[in-house]
Design an enzyme around this catalytic site. Structure first.
Site, PDB file in Angstrom:
ATOM      1  N   LYS A   1       0.837  -1.205   0.000  1.00 39.30           N
ATOM      2  CA  LYS A   1       0.000   0.000   0.000  1.00 39.30           C
ATOM      3  C   LYS A   1       0.876   1.260   0.000  1.00 39.30           C
ATOM      4  CE  LYS A   1      -3.589  -2.434  -0.385  1.00 39.30           C
ATOM      5  NZ  LYS A   1      -4.379  -3.181   0.564  1.00 39.30           N
TER       6      LYS A   1
HETATM    7  C1  LIG Z   1      -5.421  -4.321   0.822  1.00 36.05           C
HETATM    8  C2  LIG Z   1      -6.886  -4.136   0.826  1.00 36.05           C
HETATM    9  C3  LIG Z   1      -7.676  -4.477   1.926  1.00 36.05           C
HETATM   10  C4  LIG Z   1      -7.148  -5.241   3.090  1.00 36.05           C
HETATM   11  O1  LIG Z   1      -6.099  -4.627   3.732  1.00 36.05           O
HETATM   12  P1  LIG Z   1      -5.317  -5.421   4.879  1.00 36.05           P
HETATM   13  O2  LIG Z   1      -4.596  -4.350   5.618  1.00 36.05           O
HETATM   14  O3  LIG Z   1      -4.409  -6.390   4.173  1.00 36.05           O
HETATM   15  O4  LIG Z   1      -6.324  -6.128   5.709  1.00 36.05           O
HETATM   16  C5  LIG Z   1      -9.015  -4.148   1.910  1.00 36.05           C
HETATM   17  N1  LIG Z   1      -9.566  -3.555   0.849  1.00 36.05           N
HETATM   18  C6  LIG Z   1      -8.862  -3.244  -0.248  1.00 36.05           C
HETATM   19  C7  LIG Z   1      -9.537  -2.543  -1.380  1.00 36.05           C
HETATM   20  C8  LIG Z   1      -7.499  -3.549  -0.306  1.00 36.05           C
HETATM   21  O5  LIG Z   1      -6.804  -3.281  -1.417  1.00 36.05           O
END
Ligand SMILES: *Cc1c(COP(=O)(O)O)cnc(C)c1O
Length: 393
Positions: A183
């Site tokens: 992210k």
């Molecule tokens: C990465 C992601 C999540 C989950 O994030 P985590 O921190 O891994 O639980 C949820 N929604 C979207 C759209 C994502 O890309």
């Protein structure tokens, strides 16, 4: 076939200051949730202009807590975009509620407000839109449709993004962020739930630590007392101080990194805009996206092969890509349990067959971006359908 790409699809940015911050936290020796997490929460609330921020161990946990604190349960429906990561739907299922999947807008691939409006029933408890690829969804339209219904934003892609001039985070009932390694900023694993509702924050906070009224710092820190009270059965979703140290350190450079992502997106735009077999992602004028992803769509009717073949040739050339996302309503569990079927969300389904997410992250250099552009152009040119010339040259 298992070539490790020379240009991976995604890479986190970990710099010396991050390593120093985590090392300091380890030396301080408080390893679970403590003052470091509180500092990160305060900085994040200020950054997103929200009243409260709760740090947890993933965005999935934040989404789960938000829905649990809003009393979502059996018999309830939660509206979810089908073109998103599956964890958004999983947390609805965990609570015994029904995810109602909606189709997306053809240009942004964000959940379509008109589809949300059609999906509302007397059982709808929450609307959970996603900011696909870091491009804020149409919050004004969604809030208007929601009326009094809570809106929980899946802001996993959108840390630092702005809607009109306001940062994503303080605009809906709750916004949930992800600090997963790929992210826009990371805490290794982690997430944050922001809200302007102090009561909701308190409830999510308790639920994130077993339902206890006091965390370990209050029990074992200076002046602590060992006793606590459980008001409801909670979860174990807290963030740790070393993770928060990493988060605080990353947050300081987030705007610069997002600016670099925007520059890479602009480079892709100018390098690919004239390719007839491609449809490029859009940015609406009233938002500032943070380009978590750069998802292009291939025009299959112009090609002699499918998307997977293009992906394989890019991989052969050392370029890692991904596909965001497999429409959640078509996943076997969601078909079986909630009656989803191919054909339910035609825009998302068509996009799914066409989508390729290109590498985009601050460490990607201009020369690498140019290599991706040249390679993608060459691969697509090789697979353009040969059309019969309308008239002889
Ligand atoms: C990465 C992601 C999540 C989950 O994030 P985590 O921190 O891994 O639980 C949820 N929604 C979207 C759209 C994502 O890309």
């Amino acid at each position: 076939m298992n070539v490790i790409p020379a240009i991976p699809f995604a890479l986190p940015t970990i710099e010396q200051t991050d390593i120093a911050a985590v090392t300091d936290a380890l030396r301080r020796g408080w390893l679970t949730r403590g003052p470091g997490v509180e500092r990160f929460e305060q900085a994040f609330a200020a950054y997103t202009r929200s009243e409260r921020a709760l740090a947890v161990n993933s965005c999935t946990a934040a989404l789960h807590l938000a829905l649990a604190a809003l009393d979502v349960g059996e018999g309830d429906e939660v509206i979810v975009s089908t073109l998103t990561f599956v964890s958004a739907a999983n947390v609805v299922a965990h609570l015994g509620a029904k995810p109602v999947f909606v189709d997306v807008e053809p240009d942004t691939l964000n959940p379509d407000p008109a589809a949300i409006e059609r999906a509302i029933t007397p059982y709808t408890r929450v609307i959970m839109p996603v900011h696909y690829a870091g491009h804020p969804c149409d919050l004004d339209a969604i809030h208007a449709i929601a009326g009094g219904l809570p809106v929980v934003e899946d802001a996993a892609h959108a840390v630092g993004a702005r809607y009109h001039d306001a940062p994503i985070g303080g605009l809906s009932t709750v916004a949930c962020f992800s600090f997963y390694p790929t992210k826009n900023m990371t805490t290794a694993e982690g997430g944050m739930a922001t809200t302007n509702d102090a009561g909701l924050d308190e409830r999510m906070r308790r639920l994130s630590l077993h339902g206890m009224d006091r965390g370990a710092w209050a029990r074992y820190g200076p002046g602590g007392s060992a006793f606590y009270e459980i008001d409801e059965a909670g979860y174990k979703y807290n963030m740790t101080d070393p993770q928060a140290a990493l988060g605080l350190s990353q947050l300081a450079r987030l705007d610069a990194w997002n600016a670099r992502r925007a520059a890479i997106a602009a480079r892709y735009h100018s390098g690919l805009a004239d390719v007839p077999a491609l449809r490029l992602p859009v940015a609406r004028r009233d938002v500032s996206p943070v380009w978590h992803l750069y998802p292009v769509r291939v025009h299959l009717e112009r090609l002699d092969c499918d998307r997977n073949h293009i992906v394989a040739e890019l991989r052969q050339a050392g370029i890692g890509t991904s596909v965001h996302f497999i429409p959640v309503h078509t996943q076997p569990y969601y078909q079986r349990t909630f009656g989803g079927a191919w054909g339910d969300c035609p825009v998302a389904e068509a996009a799914f067959h066409e989508l390729i997410s290109l590498p985009i992250y601050p460490r990607l250099e201009d020369a690498q971006v140019d290599y991706v552009i040249e390679t993608l152009r060459a691969v697509l040119a090789r697979h353009e359908k040969k059309t019969v010339a309308a008239s002889p040259p």
